[in-house]
Motif scaffolding. Structure first.
Motif, PDB file in Angstrom:
ATOM      1  N   SER A 310       0.833  -1.199   0.000  1.00  0.00           N
ATOM      2  CA  SER A 310       0.000   0.000   0.000  1.00  0.00           C
ATOM      3  C   SER A 310       0.867   1.248   0.000  1.00  0.00           C
ATOM      4  O   SER A 310       2.081   1.192   0.056  1.00  0.00           O
ATOM      5  CB  SER A 310      -0.903   0.000   1.229  1.00  0.00           C
ATOM      6  N   ASP A 311       0.223   2.385  -0.038  1.00  0.00           N
ATOM      7  CA  ASP A 311       0.959   3.637  -0.027  1.00  0.00           C
ATOM      8  C   ASP A 311       1.440   4.002   1.365  1.00  0.00           C
ATOM      9  O   ASP A 311       2.253   4.900   1.529  1.00  0.00           O
ATOM     10  CB  ASP A 311       0.089   4.772  -0.580  1.00  0.00           C
ATOM     11  N   ASP A 312       0.899   3.338   2.384  1.00  0.00           N
ATOM     12  CA  ASP A 312       1.290   3.690   3.744  1.00  0.00           C
ATOM     13  C   ASP A 312       2.605   3.032   4.140  1.00  0.00           C
ATOM     14  O   ASP A 312       3.511   3.675   4.615  1.00  0.00           O
ATOM     15  CB  ASP A 312       0.189   3.283   4.732  1.00  0.00           C
ATOM     16  N   GLY A 313       2.673   1.713   3.960  1.00  0.00           N
ATOM     17  CA  GLY A 313       3.904   1.005   4.258  1.00  0.00           C
ATOM     18  C   GLY A 313       4.177   0.901   5.740  1.00  0.00           C
ATOM     19  O   GLY A 313       3.694   1.702   6.529  1.00  0.00           O
ATOM     20  N   PRO A 314       4.961  -0.099   6.156  1.00  0.00           N
ATOM     21  CA  PRO A 314       5.313  -0.235   7.569  1.00  0.00           C
ATOM     22  C   PRO A 314       6.391   0.762   7.942  1.00  0.00           C
ATOM     23  O   PRO A 314       7.225   1.106   7.134  1.00  0.00           O
ATOM     24  CB  PRO A 314       5.846  -1.666   7.650  1.00  0.00           C
ATOM     25  N   ASP A 315       6.353   1.224   9.144  1.00  0.00           N
ATOM     26  CA  ASP A 315       7.381   2.174   9.535  1.00  0.00           C
ATOM     27  C   ASP A 315       8.643   1.477  10.007  1.00  0.00           C
ATOM     28  O   ASP A 315       9.692   2.102  10.121  1.00  0.00           O
ATOM     29  CB  ASP A 315       6.863   3.122  10.621  1.00  0.00           C
ATOM     30  N   GLY A 316       8.536   0.183  10.280  1.00  0.00           N
ATOM     31  CA  GLY A 316       9.713  -0.570  10.669  1.00  0.00           C
ATOM     32  C   GLY A 316      10.255  -0.202  12.034  1.00  0.00           C
ATOM     33  O   GLY A 316      11.303  -0.653  12.435  1.00  0.00           O
ATOM     34  N   ARG A 523       6.815   7.323  -0.852  1.00  0.00           N
ATOM     35  CA  ARG A 523       6.165   6.305  -0.041  1.00  0.00           C
ATOM     36  C   ARG A 523       7.005   5.956   1.187  1.00  0.00           C
ATOM     37  O   ARG A 523       6.759   4.948   1.831  1.00  0.00           O
ATOM     38  CB  ARG A 523       5.942   5.036  -0.876  1.00  0.00           C
ATOM     39  N   MET A 524       7.994   6.772   1.457  1.00  0.00           N
ATOM     40  CA  MET A 524       8.899   6.465   2.558  1.00  0.00           C
ATOM     41  C   MET A 524       8.817   7.493   3.677  1.00  0.00           C
ATOM     42  O   MET A 524       9.653   7.505   4.576  1.00  0.00           O
ATOM     43  CB  MET A 524      10.347   6.409   2.023  1.00  0.00           C
ATOM     44  N   GLY A 525       7.823   8.351   3.635  1.00  0.00           N
ATOM     45  CA  GLY A 525       7.751   9.428   4.600  1.00  0.00           C
ATOM     46  C   GLY A 525       7.707   8.964   6.036  1.00  0.00           C
ATOM     47  O   GLY A 525       8.422   9.496   6.904  1.00  0.00           O
ATOM     48  N   LEU A 526       6.879   7.959   6.340  1.00  0.00           N
ATOM     49  CA  LEU A 526       6.758   7.496   7.713  1.00  0.00           C
ATOM     50  C   LEU A 526       8.055   6.891   8.201  1.00  0.00           C
ATOM     51  O   LEU A 526       8.483   7.116   9.339  1.00  0.00           O
ATOM     52  CB  LEU A 526       5.609   6.484   7.817  1.00  0.00           C
ATOM     53  N   MET A 527       8.695   6.104   7.351  1.00  0.00           N
ATOM     54  CA  MET A 527       9.964   5.492   7.743  1.00  0.00           C
ATOM     55  C   MET A 527      11.002   6.564   8.072  1.00  0.00           C
ATOM     56  O   MET A 527      11.712   6.489   9.088  1.00  0.00           O
ATOM     57  CB  MET A 527      10.476   4.585   6.626  1.00  0.00           C
ATOM     58  N   TYR A 528      11.070   7.587   7.214  1.00  0.00           N
ATOM     59  CA  TYR A 528      12.098   8.602   7.426  1.00  0.00           C
ATOM     60  C   TYR A 528      11.746   9.577   8.540  1.00  0.00           C
ATOM     61  O   TYR A 528      12.630  10.263   9.074  1.00  0.00           O
ATOM     62  CB  TYR A 528      12.437   9.296   6.101  1.00  0.00           C
ATOM     63  N   SER A 529      10.502   9.610   8.954  1.00  0.00           N
ATOM     64  CA  SER A 529      10.188  10.393  10.150  1.00  0.00           C
ATOM     65  C   SER A 529      10.833   9.747  11.373  1.00  0.00           C
ATOM     66  O   SER A 529      11.259  10.440  12.311  1.00  0.00           O
ATOM     67  CB  SER A 529       8.670  10.505  10.334  1.00  0.00           C
ATOM     68  N   HIS A 530      10.912   8.414  11.377  1.00  0.00           N
ATOM     69  CA  HIS A 530      11.595   7.727  12.477  1.00  0.00           C
ATOM     70  C   HIS A 530      13.107   7.871  12.354  1.00  0.00           C
ATOM     71  O   HIS A 530      13.809   7.972  13.376  1.00  0.00           O
ATOM     72  CB  HIS A 530      11.205   6.249  12.479  1.00  0.00           C
ATOM     73  N   VAL A 531      13.608   7.891  11.122  1.00  0.00           N
ATOM     74  CA  VAL A 531      15.034   8.152  10.927  1.00  0.00           C
ATOM     75  C   VAL A 531      15.381   9.517  11.520  1.00  0.00           C
ATOM     76  O   VAL A 531      16.397   9.663  12.224  1.00  0.00           O
ATOM     77  CB  VAL A 531      15.381   8.115   9.420  1.00  0.00           C
ATOM     78  N   ASP A 532      14.544  10.489  11.272  1.00  0.00           N
ATOM     79  CA  ASP A 532      14.821  11.855  11.747  1.00  0.00           C
ATOM     80  C   ASP A 532      14.738  11.981  13.266  1.00  0.00           C
ATOM     81  O   ASP A 532      15.315  12.910  13.849  1.00  0.00           O
ATOM     82  CB  ASP A 532      13.838  12.835  11.106  1.00  0.00           C
ATOM     83  N   ASN A 533      14.027  11.079  13.904  1.00  0.00           N
ATOM     84  CA  ASN A 533      13.854  11.155  15.359  1.00  0.00           C
ATOM     85  C   ASN A 533      15.022  10.561  16.142  1.00  0.00           C
ATOM     86  O   ASN A 533      15.052  10.647  17.375  1.00  0.00           O
ATOM     87  CB  ASN A 533      12.567  10.444  15.775  1.00  0.00           C
ATOM     88  N   LYS A 534      15.974   9.952  15.467  1.00  0.00           N
ATOM     89  CA  LYS A 534      17.099   9.329  16.164  1.00  0.00           C
ATOM     90  C   LYS A 534      18.243  10.328  16.292  1.00  0.00           C
ATOM     91  O   LYS A 534      18.590  11.002  15.324  1.00  0.00           O
ATOM     92  CB  LYS A 534      17.546   8.070  15.410  1.00  0.00           C
TER      93      LYS A 534
END
Length: 558
Positions: A310-316, A523-534
């Motif tokens: 999907s367009d949401d994808g897992p945030d991992g 389609r990677m926005g959610l994943m990279y929001s977690h990247v930015d939080n580290k």
């Protein structure tokens, strides 16, 4: 000029019911074995291919066909021998799906004085003309999405359709196919076909003649090698395993390599079974014994394979090993899906999507994307596969189980292929071409046109022709869809430090390492929001752990 026509059948065209056979005066089969000297193929794969060809030869003769069967090192040698006393012969060949194969074989025949006519391949539902009518003009930069094609083919064929609408009101029931089975569930044993004298003779020759990989004993070999056995395998799946196939389709269970999967892809890809027969049998089973899917509310599920699609994808980001909401539903299969003989719609649709949708889609995307697809590597990943892919020696339970299944049977099901074997190679940084070679030589159902789009494009994200983001995940996905993490010495709840799940640090390091390409895909926005939080300290620990994991893997010590 001879008026007779010889139908040349390749080793993946072994269907005795082909329309092309009716117009042929003679049948030619060339057992070209030289390819098996170039890679250490799985012994079961070589045994299956050569045994199926030899059984097809005998079957065709029993059906009244005039069959010439030649054993040679190469197709060139075989064609030369065949044309030696008939220089004006006309051969007809169904166009092979592998890139350029038809043209290369025509050049071989022409060089030896014969004529080769290429005709449409009957082994597929759809033709290149059908594809081009749907896609329009060819565009080398175009990307393709399976779901749109799948719906188009459903409409064109009428499979699982109620007039102009899909049966049940939904096109795709993948969100009902992501449960893990309860501890007390035992899958029905798949039908095993005892190797006969010809298969045993073939296997003895294979193991003496070639350097092979994997299990070289026939004890674990049970694949159908004849048309009759392939039909029996289809009947067995539809009657005994299809009812449970859907809901546990994406599950991984230790010591259960087959679960409720069909195991029909080797027979279909060899030509022993027509894909239409498999689809028709499953559709008929649903029409006669079907029930609506039910159970848990799919909207409550967390990370599932559908999220990758999907367009949401897992945030991992969830590496805590939390519960899988998909398994917290209303109890056993009989509670939700009816009695054991019932065929849930999500089971029928899930199987049909694999054959009518994905198999056809792979064939056409492969045609359109080759030859660039074979060497695609947009992430510039160049590491060699870790030794664990060859010997299965790793403490990672999920990887050990998946590689072990391939070594033992030449088989692992689609989630093991994508979310363990390909996923680990992806976040580790393995060369897509080497991974593709490994799949090709290790799996009994693997051919270049099958593995290349699945492994290079989808599994390795060597190109975005199939998907707009990589199928990469941390250990969280494996934990949700399997029982592996509970027995693994690595802690799926930890990302850094000794003993942390290797998937976790590799996943985050992979995202950071490929940020320039991946962040902007849309389609990677959610994943990279977690990247930015580290913070910097966390990234230093992640990179240290990822570096150590790669060192251990490369040394065969993971």
């Amino acid at each position: 000029m001879s008026d007779s026509t010889t139908l040349w059948l390749l080793g993946d065209q072994l269907d005795p019911t082909l329309d092309a056979l009716a117009a042929a005066d003679e049948v030619l089969l060339i057992e070209a074995s030289g390819f098996a000297d170039r890679k250490p193929y799985h012994a079961h794969k070589l045994t299956l291919v050569f045994s199926a060809m030899r059984h097809a030869r005998d079957d065709l003769r029993e059906r009244g066909h005039d069959v010439t069967y030649l054993r040679a090192d190469s197709f060139g040698d075989g064609v030369a021998a065949f044309l030696a006393d008939r220089p004006d012969a006309t051969l007809r060949l169904m166009r092979p799906p592998s890139h350029g194969a038809g043209e290369r074989l025509r050049e071989i025949v022409t060089a030896h004085g014969g004529t080769l006519e290429l005709v449409e391949n009957e082994r597929f539902y759809t033709t290149p003309a059908d594809w081009h009518a749907w896609t329009g003009e060819h565009d080398s930069d175009r990307t393709y999405r399976q779901e749109h094609w799948y719906r188009h083919v459903r409409r064109e064929t009428g499979v699982l359709m109620d007039g102009d609408a899909p049966v049940g009101g939904e096109w795709n029931y993948d969100d009902h196919n992501q449960e893990t089975p309860p501890d007390d569930w035992e899958p029905p044993e798949p039908r095993r076909f005892e190797p006969d004298a010809l298969t045993r003779e073939t296997h003895e020759w294979v193991t003496e003649r070639f350097d092979t990989w994997g299990n070289d004993s026939l004890d674990g070999f049970g694949w159908p090698v004849t048309r009759e056995e392939a039909l029996a395998a289809l009947d067995d799946f539809v009657e005994r395993r299809l009812p449970a196939f859907g809901r546990y389709q994406d599950a991984m269970v230790g010591t259960e390599p087959f679960l409720a999967h069909s195991l029909l892809s080797p027979a279909i890809n060899l030509g022993l079974l027509d894909p239409r027969e498999a689809v028709d049998a499953v559709e008929t089973a649903y029409e006669e014994r079907g029930v609506e899917p039910g159970g848990y509310d799919p909207s409550s599920a967390e990370t599932t394979l559908e999220a990758f699609r999907s367009d949401d994808g897992p945030d991992g980001d969830d590496t805590t090993g939390g519960s899988d909401d998909a398994t917290d539903g209303d109890g056993g299969a009989t509670d939700v899906y009816g009695d054991a003989a019932s065929v849930p719609l999500n089971a029928a649709e899930g199987f049909i999507r694999q054959v009518l949708g994905w198999r056809e889609f792979m064939r056409h995307v492969y045609r359109e994307a080759m030859p660039e697809l074979a060497t695609a590597n947009q992430l510039d990943q160049e590491r060699s596969l870790p030794p664990a892919y060859w010997d299965g020696d790793t403490d990672m339970t999920c990887l050990s189980e998946a590689v072990g299944n391939v070594r033992e049977y030449g088989y692992a099901h689609h989630i093991e292929r994508l979310m363990v074997l390909s996923n680990f190679a992806l976040v580790y940084g393995a060369d897509p071409r080497e991974l593709n070679d490994w799949f090709h030589l290790g799996f009994v159902d693997a051919y270049h046109w099958v593995t290349t789009p699945n492994v290079v494009a989808m599994g390795s994200f060597g190109t975005d022709v199939l998907s707009s983001k990589p199928y990469a995940s941390s250990g969280s996905y494996v934990n949700r869809m399997s029982d592996h993490c509970a027995s693994c010495p690595y802690a799926v709840s930890r990302t850094t430090g000794e003993g942390a799940c290797p998937f976790n640090a590799l996943y985050w390091d992979f995202l950071k390492e490929n940020e320039e390409l991946l962040r902007g895909t849309g389609r990677m926005g959610l994943m990279y929001s977690h990247v930015d939080n580290k913070d910097d300290a966390e990234w230093e620990a992640i990179r240290d752990r990822a570096k150590r994991v790669r060192e251990l893997a490369a040394e065969g010590e993971l």
